[in-house]
Design a protein around this motif. Structure first.
Motif, PDB file in Angstrom:
ATOM      1  N   LYS A  57       0.773  -1.030  -0.248  1.00  0.00           N
ATOM      2  CA  LYS A  57       0.276   0.003  -0.527  1.00  0.00           C
ATOM      3  C   LYS A  57       0.825   1.150   0.376  1.00  0.00           C
ATOM      4  CE  LYS A  57      -4.532  -2.408   2.212  1.00  0.00           C
ATOM      5  NZ  LYS A  57      -5.141  -2.052   2.976  1.00  0.00           N
ATOM      6  N   THR A  58       1.903   1.127   0.520  1.00  0.00           N
ATOM      7  CA  THR A  58       2.690   2.308   0.368  1.00  0.00           C
ATOM      8  C   THR A  58       3.432   3.042  -1.356  1.00  0.00           C
ATOM      9  OG1 THR A  58       4.407   1.132   0.410  1.00  0.00           O
ATOM     10  CG2 THR A  58       3.851   2.003   2.878  1.00  0.00           C
ATOM     11  N   GLN A  59       3.944   1.864  -1.389  1.00  0.00           N
ATOM     12  CA  GLN A  59       3.978   1.281  -3.152  1.00  0.00           C
ATOM     13  C   GLN A  59       2.734   2.733  -4.392  1.00  0.00           C
ATOM     14  OE1 GLN A  59       7.101   2.072  -3.741  1.00  0.00           O
ATOM     15  NE2 GLN A  59       7.286   1.270  -1.623  1.00  0.00           N
ATOM     16  N   SER A  60       1.853   3.094  -2.972  1.00  0.00           N
ATOM     17  CA  SER A  60       0.603   3.667  -4.750  1.00  0.00           C
ATOM     18  C   SER A  60       0.360   4.905  -3.716  1.00  0.00           C
ATOM     19  CB  SER A  60      -1.019   2.678  -4.260  1.00  0.00           C
ATOM     20  OG  SER A  60      -1.399   2.407  -2.331  1.00  0.00           O
ATOM     21  N   ALA A 106       6.886   5.547   2.924  1.00  0.00           N
ATOM     22  CA  ALA A 106       6.888   4.808   3.830  1.00  0.00           C
ATOM     23  C   ALA A 106       6.491   6.224   4.244  1.00  0.00           C
ATOM     24  CB  ALA A 106       7.682   3.996   3.945  1.00  0.00           C
ATOM     25  N   GLN A 107       6.313   7.072   4.721  1.00  0.00           N
ATOM     26  CA  GLN A 107       6.678   8.241   5.804  1.00  0.00           C
ATOM     27  C   GLN A 107       5.638   8.458   5.646  1.00  0.00           C
ATOM     28  OE1 GLN A 107       8.755   8.993   8.649  1.00  0.00           O
ATOM     29  NE2 GLN A 107       7.580  11.385   9.038  1.00  0.00           N
ATOM     30  N   ALA A 108       4.889   8.918   4.370  1.00  0.00           N
ATOM     31  CA  ALA A 108       4.035  10.024   3.853  1.00  0.00           C
ATOM     32  C   ALA A 108       2.413   9.154   4.565  1.00  0.00           C
ATOM     33  CB  ALA A 108       3.723   9.574   2.503  1.00  0.00           C
ATOM     34  N   TRP A 109       2.418   7.292   4.584  1.00  0.00           N
ATOM     35  CA  TRP A 109       1.449   6.550   4.602  1.00  0.00           C
ATOM     36  C   TRP A 109       1.346   6.641   5.939  1.00  0.00           C
ATOM     37  CZ3 TRP A 109       1.263   1.753   7.046  1.00  0.00           C
ATOM     38  CH2 TRP A 109      -0.461   1.385   7.061  1.00  0.00           C
ATOM     39  N   ALA A 162      -1.806   9.962   1.112  1.00  0.00           N
ATOM     40  CA  ALA A 162      -2.248   9.049  -0.139  1.00  0.00           C
ATOM     41  C   ALA A 162      -1.463   9.655  -1.184  1.00  0.00           C
ATOM     42  CB  ALA A 162      -3.028   8.814  -0.893  1.00  0.00           C
ATOM     43  N   PHE A 163      -0.101  10.497  -0.241  1.00  0.00           N
ATOM     44  CA  PHE A 163       0.315  11.468  -1.371  1.00  0.00           C
ATOM     45  C   PHE A 163       1.879  11.456  -0.375  1.00  0.00           C
ATOM     46  CE2 PHE A 163      -2.584  14.591   0.690  1.00  0.00           C
ATOM     47  CZ  PHE A 163      -1.823  15.660   1.203  1.00  0.00           C
ATOM     48  N   VAL A 164       2.983  12.336  -0.865  1.00  0.00           N
ATOM     49  CA  VAL A 164       4.031  12.449  -0.755  1.00  0.00           C
ATOM     50  C   VAL A 164       4.297  14.089  -0.203  1.00  0.00           C
ATOM     51  CG1 VAL A 164       6.842  12.891  -0.435  1.00  0.00           C
ATOM     52  CG2 VAL A 164       5.630  10.481  -1.149  1.00  0.00           C
ATOM     53  N   THR A 165       4.992  14.590   0.537  1.00  0.00           N
ATOM     54  CA  THR A 165       4.904  16.168   0.396  1.00  0.00           C
ATOM     55  C   THR A 165       6.549  16.484   0.758  1.00  0.00           C
ATOM     56  OG1 THR A 165       4.533  16.255   2.629  1.00  0.00           O
ATOM     57  CG2 THR A 165       2.598  16.542   2.387  1.00  0.00           C
ATOM     58  N   PRO A 166       7.220  17.528   0.607  1.00  0.00           N
ATOM     59  CA  PRO A 166       8.438  18.239   0.524  1.00  0.00           C
ATOM     60  C   PRO A 166       9.243  17.610   1.989  1.00  0.00           C
ATOM     61  CG  PRO A 166       7.220  19.300  -0.199  1.00  0.00           C
ATOM     62  CD  PRO A 166       6.041  19.044  -0.107  1.00  0.00           C
ATOM     63  N   ASP A 167       8.169  17.678   3.194  1.00  0.00           N
ATOM     64  CA  ASP A 167       8.258  16.952   4.750  1.00  0.00           C
ATOM     65  C   ASP A 167       8.118  15.921   5.185  1.00  0.00           C
ATOM     66  OD1 ASP A 167       7.851  19.898   5.618  1.00  0.00           O
ATOM     67  OD2 ASP A 167       6.025  20.135   5.926  1.00  0.00           O
TER      68      ASP A 167
END
Length: 320
Positions: free
Chosen positions: A220-223, A265-268, A273-278
């Motif tokens: 799920k982290t890869q999605s 993985a950090q975002a999940w 459901a999306f990656v941020t700069p943080d």
């Protein structure tokens, strides 16, 4: 705000909470270990003795109900002590494979820098390819296979520093620091009440998750989605490490790929459901500190690698 729906996420967060109750004062370490576990990346733990490195991994393995082996690495440990060997069985009159401790789901390699390079290299194929070759025959390791190695940050006599090629196989290098005074006081109170960390009865710890749940969470982290401007931000940071005047060696392409995986993985884990700069910045020190090499003059000036990483994060513009 869009969230990342997952039944497993709540279980894993609960696992982290329970781990923090057993291993007091290491909440940052626990969070980064969970991120590495979800990203499927191996970890180096570096810190002075007595900070709970071994206990943390043992308890985490128990909470996951995962197969766990620990190797105490010393100068006389041979590759066959880790991988296994074929032994002649008198009853069957044939050679039988005696599997080594590497055939497990979570492997704790204590004091990895105290064993010779030949033995260190025995872990290389296992970590990268998730398989072991013995007598020309390849054998797959468990799907979860996860290596956590420890090393002492103070004693360097009689040690064998890991070469860059092997360091690059580790996703994170985590610094295990002393706990805050309040947390250390709680440790003293626990000790006064009869708790002894070295005598924790792991069998009494109730598993909080399962290996299958962790593997499902990895998928799920890869999605988790990554916008182009965030991807460009990560690439800009990677390029900056290669151009920084204080560095002899910057992040490799493999490091950039792993950086993105860890950020997902950090975002999940944070419920997005999306990656941020943080998310990119949150995993940067752990991912980069063992990959970047300072120039000799920077080392003479007592410049710390974490300070260079912080400067790089400040110098590259964050996308809006």
């Amino acid at each position: 705000m869009t969230t990342a729906p997952s039944d497993n996420r709540a279980v894993i967060l609960r696992l982290g909470q329970m781990l923090n109750q057993v291993v007091v004062g290491q909440s940052v370490l626990v969070n980064q270990l969970l991120v590495a576990l979800l990203a499927g990346g191996h970890v180096i733990l570096e810190g002075v003795p007595g900070t709970g490195k071994t206990l943390t991994v043992k308890v985490l393995a128990r909470f996951l109900k995962a197969d766990f082996h620990r190797i105490q690495l010393t100068p006389d440990v041979l590759p066959s002590d880790i991988l296994g060997t074929n032994i002649f069985d008198l009853n069957s009159r044939s050679f039988v494979l005696k599997q080594g401790p590497v055939f497990t789901e979570i492997l704790l390699a204590d004091e990895i820098n105290r064993t010779p390079p030949k033995t260190q290299a025995a872990l290389l194929e296992a970590m990268e390819e998730q398989q072991v070759t013995l007598d020309g025959k390849s054998m797959a390791l468990p799907k979860l296979f996860w290596v956590v190695a420890t090393q002492n940050s103070l004693e360097f006599e009689g040690t064998y520093p890991l070469p860059e090629a092997q360091l690059d196989r580790f996703l994170f290098k985590l610094q295990v620091n002393y706990p805050e005074p309040a947390a250390e006081k709680q440790m003293l109170l626990n000790s006064q009440a009869g708790f002894q960390a070295k005598r924790v009865d792991l069998e009494k710890l109730k598993p909080m998750s399962s290996v299958s749940q962790i593997l499902a969470a990895r998928q799920k982290t890869q999605s988790v989605s990554v916008q182009d401007n965030v991807m460009d931000y990560l690439l800009a940071l990677t390029q900056r490490t290669r151009q920084h005047p204080d560095l002899n060696l910057g992040a490799s392409p493999r490091a950039a790929v792993l950086w993105l995986r860890a950020a997902k993985a950090q975002a999940w884990l944070a419920g997005r459901a999306f990656v941020t700069p943080d998310d990119i910045k949150a995993v940067a020190p752990s991912l980069l500190r063992h990959r970047l090499i300072l120039k000799p003059e920077a080392q003479l000036d007592s410049l710390k690698i974490d300070a260079v990483i912080d400067a790089i994060l400040d110098q590259v513009a964050v996308p809006r």
